[in-house]
Design an enzyme around this catalytic site. Structure first.
Site, short mmCIF file in Angstrom:
data_model
loop_
_atom_site.label_atom_id
_atom_site.label_comp_id
_atom_site.label_asym_id
_atom_site.label_seq_id
_atom_site.Cartn_x
_atom_site.Cartn_y
_atom_site.Cartn_z
N TYR A 41 0.83 -1.22 0.00
CA TYR A 41 0.00 0.00 0.00
C TYR A 41 0.87 1.27 0.00
CZ TYR A 41 -3.18 3.50 2.11
OH TYR A 41 -3.90 4.62 2.41
N ASP A 60 9.70 -7.19 -4.15
CA ASP A 60 8.53 -7.54 -3.34
C ASP A 60 8.28 -9.04 -3.50
OD1 ASP A 60 5.92 -5.53 -2.30
OD2 ASP A 60 5.68 -7.72 -2.34
N ILE A 80 13.20 -10.72 1.16
CA ILE A 80 14.41 -10.09 1.74
C ILE A 80 15.20 -11.04 2.62
CG2 ILE A 80 13.71 -7.66 1.64
CD1 ILE A 80 13.03 -7.83 4.59
N PHE A 84 10.05 -0.99 2.96
CA PHE A 84 8.68 -1.12 3.48
C PHE A 84 8.32 -2.57 3.80
CE2 PHE A 84 8.51 2.46 0.48
CZ PHE A 84 7.87 3.44 1.22
N ASN A 108 10.30 -12.02 10.23
CA ASN A 108 10.17 -11.28 8.97
C ASN A 108 10.71 -9.85 9.09
OD1 ASN A 108 9.04 -11.14 6.19
ND2 ASN A 108 7.84 -9.50 7.12
N TYR A 159 4.61 -6.30 17.24
CA TYR A 159 4.84 -5.53 16.01
C TYR A 159 5.72 -4.31 16.30
CZ TYR A 159 3.99 -2.03 12.45
OH TYR A 159 4.17 -1.04 11.53
N LYS A 199 9.81 -3.52 15.24
CA LYS A 199 10.26 -2.30 14.54
C LYS A 199 11.28 -1.53 15.37
CE LYS A 199 7.83 -2.26 10.68
NZ LYS A 199 7.82 -1.53 9.43
N GLY A 202 -4.25 -4.75 22.57
CA GLY A 202 -3.05 -4.03 22.10
C GLY A 202 -3.29 -2.60 21.65
N1 UFG Z 1 -11.20 -0.18 14.68
C1 UFG Z 1 -12.53 -0.41 14.95
N2 UFG Z 1 -13.21 -1.29 14.17
C2 UFG Z 1 -12.62 -1.95 13.12
C3 UFG Z 1 -11.25 -1.70 12.85
C4 UFG Z 1 -10.57 -0.79 13.66
O1 UFG Z 1 -13.11 0.15 15.89
O2 UFG Z 1 -13.28 -2.76 12.46
C5 UFG Z 1 -10.49 0.77 15.54
C6 UFG Z 1 -9.28 0.19 16.25
O3 UFG Z 1 -9.63 -0.50 17.42
C7 UFG Z 1 -8.47 1.45 16.50
C8 UFG Z 1 -8.77 2.32 15.28
O4 UFG Z 1 -9.97 1.81 14.73
O5 UFG Z 1 -8.97 2.08 17.64
C9 UFG Z 1 -7.70 2.32 14.24
O6 UFG Z 1 -7.39 0.96 13.96
P1 UFG Z 1 -6.51 0.53 12.71
O7 UFG Z 1 -6.41 -0.97 12.73
O8 UFG Z 1 -7.03 1.19 11.48
O9 UFG Z 1 -5.10 1.19 13.00
P2 UFG Z 1 -4.17 1.08 14.30
O10 UFG Z 1 -4.22 2.40 14.97
O11 UFG Z 1 -4.44 -0.11 15.11
O12 UFG Z 1 -2.76 0.77 13.65
C10 UFG Z 1 -2.12 1.62 12.74
C11 UFG Z 1 -1.25 0.76 11.83
C12 UFG Z 1 -0.22 0.04 12.66
C13 UFG Z 1 0.55 1.04 13.48
C14 UFG Z 1 -0.36 1.92 14.27
C15 UFG Z 1 0.44 2.99 14.93
O13 UFG Z 1 -2.04 -0.18 11.16
O14 UFG Z 1 0.65 -0.64 11.79
O15 UFG Z 1 -1.33 2.52 13.42
O16 UFG Z 1 -0.30 4.09 15.23
F1 UFG Z 1 1.36 0.41 14.34
#
Ligand code: UFG
Length: 334
Positions: free
Chosen positions: A11, A31, A52, A74, A93, A142, A146, A285
């Protein structure tokens, strides 16, 4: 001179490859296509399919690409809940992959790397907005994988002179404005694409994970950046190293936080769809609030994000969704 982009079919990688090509760079993409899409890669980039971890494959690529000015990396797994269930997959990974890549860079005399780090390296923040100098204490594997990458690259800089920029992403969303490339994950776990799947009628409703957080409306607060603005930050970071500057780390965020309910409301407005939603239990988490202090990237790299309205960001994702309801499968990709 060539920029090698690892994970360039993913992405964020594919949007960065596209921007590099638009700006006239010569680009080679590596990739393994486990989560990436061949159709997402700008046809002007040379493409190498492989992993990689595969040192012989990396040597083959770097023997062909002999004029590499820098690497943008990435190629990593990034789903927090998955990392909680299978941490070794992430250390193997992400962290392991970085070691193989750095060995290959050292042996082929490649001295610059820009790589995807994450807000997840901070864990539960001690203060908002989060500064680059704040403690990094991840709350999930995760983020830890990193953070290990950041530490390994630091020591590789001191020992082998490989200069790096670690870009700590907050939440990334949106798609190229013309809708030709966008976000396509299987399975999808991210908030905005899931909301848009509901808007498109592919899901019956959104589950809002957790409504009892200490935030304005009880739902998690996140800081969203448009994927093309994020892509541009990588190019600025590469130019920063090329100008002879020292290794560094930058947050990439907007400094504005939106709760999950606010994002839902913005998506309702952006799409004109009702988007049904229900409250659900917390997801493991998830930190309560993540907002970046991002003035360092603006000041030092000269980063100027073009998108400052989350509704506009969602509109670009909606445009991609409507023109590619099945993601890259619409282009006949298996
Ligand atoms: N959420 C929902 N319902 C869903 C999906 C997500 O309520 O169906 C909520 C999650 O609980 C969270 C928020 O939406 O509160 C954002 O969730 P995302 O999964 O979109 O993103 P995250 O904040 O968990 O994670 C993103 C990246 C990670 C990174 C993180 C750091 O995907 O790789 O931001 O801020 F580590």
């Amino acid at each position: 001179m060539t920029v090698v982009v690892l994970g360039g079919a993913g992405y964020i990688g594919s949007h960065t490859v596209d921007r590099l090509i638009e700006k006239g760079y010569d680009v080679a993409v590596i990739d393994n296509l486990i989560t990436g899409h061949r159709a997402a890669v700008n046809p002007k980039a040379r493409f190498y399919q492989g992993d990689i971890h595969d040192r012989a494959f990396l040597d083959e690529v770097f023997n062909k690409e002999t004029n590499v000015e820098g690497v943008i990396h990435f190629a990593a797994f990034s789903i927090v809940p998955e990392s909680m269930k299978d941490p070794l997959k992430y250390f193997d990974n992400n962290t392991g992959g970085m070691i193989t890549l750095l060995k290959a860079m050292r042996d082929h005399d490649i001295k610059r790397i820009i790589f995807s780090s994450t807000a997840a390296t901070y864990g539960e923040p001690k203060q908002i907005p989060i500064k680059e100098t704040d403690p990094q204490i991840p709350t999930n594997p995760y983020g830890e994988s990193k953070l290990c990458m950041e530490k390994i690259i630091h020591w590789s800089d001191l020992a082998y002179g490989i200069k790096f920029v670690a870009l700590r992403y907050f939440n990334v969303a949106g798609a190229k404005a013309d809708g030709s490339i966008g976000e396509d994950h299987h399975p999808e776990t991210h908030l905005i694409p899931i909301i848009l799947q509901v808007a498109a009628g592919e899901r019956t409703g959104l589950k809002i994970f957790g409504t009892d957080y200490p935030t304005k409306d009880g739902t998690n607060v996140r800081d969203y950046v448009h994927v093309v603005d994020l892509a541009d930050a990588h190019i600025l970071a590469l130019e920063y190293l090329k100008a002879g500057n020292d290794s560094n780390a930058f947050n990439l965020g907007s400094s504005t936080g939106f709760s999950n309910k606010e994002i839902l409301e913005a998506a309702r407005e952006a799409t004109g769809q009702p988007i049904p939603a229900e409250d659900a239990p917390r997801r493991a988490g998830d930190p309560s609030t993540l907002i970046a202090a991002s003035d360092k990237a603006r000041k030092v790299l000269g980063w100027k994000p073009q998108y400052d309205d989350v509704k506009e960001i969602i509109k670009t994702a909606w445009n991609w969704k409507q023109t590619h309801p099945k993601g890259y499968n619409d282009r006949g990709e298996a």
